[in-house]
Design an enzyme around this catalytic site. Sequence first.
Site, short mmCIF file in Angstrom:
data_model
loop_
_atom_site.label_atom_id
_atom_site.label_comp_id
_atom_site.label_asym_id
_atom_site.label_seq_id
_atom_site.Cartn_x
_atom_site.Cartn_y
_atom_site.Cartn_z
N CYS A 7 0.75 -6.43 39.00
CA CYS A 7 2.26 -6.01 38.26
C CYS A 7 2.54 -7.17 37.04
CB CYS A 7 2.81 -4.94 38.36
SG CYS A 7 4.04 -4.67 37.84
N ASP A 33 12.78 -8.67 26.40
CA ASP A 33 11.30 -8.08 26.52
C ASP A 33 10.19 -9.28 25.05
OD1 ASP A 33 10.10 -6.06 25.19
OD2 ASP A 33 9.57 -7.26 24.37
N HIS A 49 8.88 -2.66 42.99
CA HIS A 49 7.48 -2.28 42.60
C HIS A 49 8.09 -0.32 42.29
CE1 HIS A 49 4.24 -1.53 39.90
NE2 HIS A 49 3.96 -0.48 40.61
N ASN A 88 9.60 4.66 28.21
CA ASN A 88 8.52 5.12 28.37
C ASN A 88 7.94 5.68 29.74
OD1 ASN A 88 8.14 5.39 25.56
ND2 ASN A 88 8.02 3.14 25.38
N GLY A 94 3.67 6.18 25.65
CA GLY A 94 3.34 4.48 25.15
C GLY A 94 3.31 3.65 26.37
N HIS A 99 5.91 0.06 35.88
CA HIS A 99 6.93 -1.06 36.87
C HIS A 99 7.67 -0.31 35.29
CE1 HIS A 99 8.85 -3.89 39.03
NE2 HIS A 99 9.60 -3.44 39.02
N HIS A 101 10.67 0.91 33.52
CA HIS A 101 11.97 -0.27 33.03
C HIS A 101 12.72 0.58 32.01
CE1 HIS A 101 8.11 -1.02 31.03
NE2 HIS A 101 8.78 -0.39 29.47
#
Length: 115
Positions: A7, A33, A49, A88, A94, A99, A101
């Site tokens: 991940c 991001d 996780h 999302n 999408g 993990h 967020h």
Amino acid sequence: MAMDDNCIFCKIVRGDFGTELVAESPNAIAFNDISPAAPTHVLVVPRAHVASLSELDDPELGAELLTLARTVARQTGVAETGFRLVTNDGEQAGQSVFHLHFHVIGGRALSGSMG
Ligand code: 5GP
Ligand code: ZN
């Protein structure tokens, strides 16, 4: 702490890429991001996780993530101008990184579209 070797966000949590943190709290981190959708685009991520919001079974961690998102909004200035908080969850939404967020997005007028 739960960790998935494959991940990308677990690797960021572990510090593998030296990612600069925007903010952090005991069980969560926030970082920019890599492909920002707006002048402010920060991801708020649990250190452990958890695949998605659907998989989150710790309400205290949920509260901590929301609190850190608010800290990020204040720190980046978008709390004053307006911001959007998005997660999302799953394929049709999408989600591309599995993990959990929250996206903190702001710094420009955002479209009214919710999908
Ligand atoms: P999702 O589509 O799952 O809601 O959002 C995943 C987000 O993670 C995307 O906005 C994408 O740009 C971001 N992202 C993917 N890989 C990385 C990375 O390695 N570093 C950072 N900082 N962001 C990433
Ligand atoms: Zn992970």
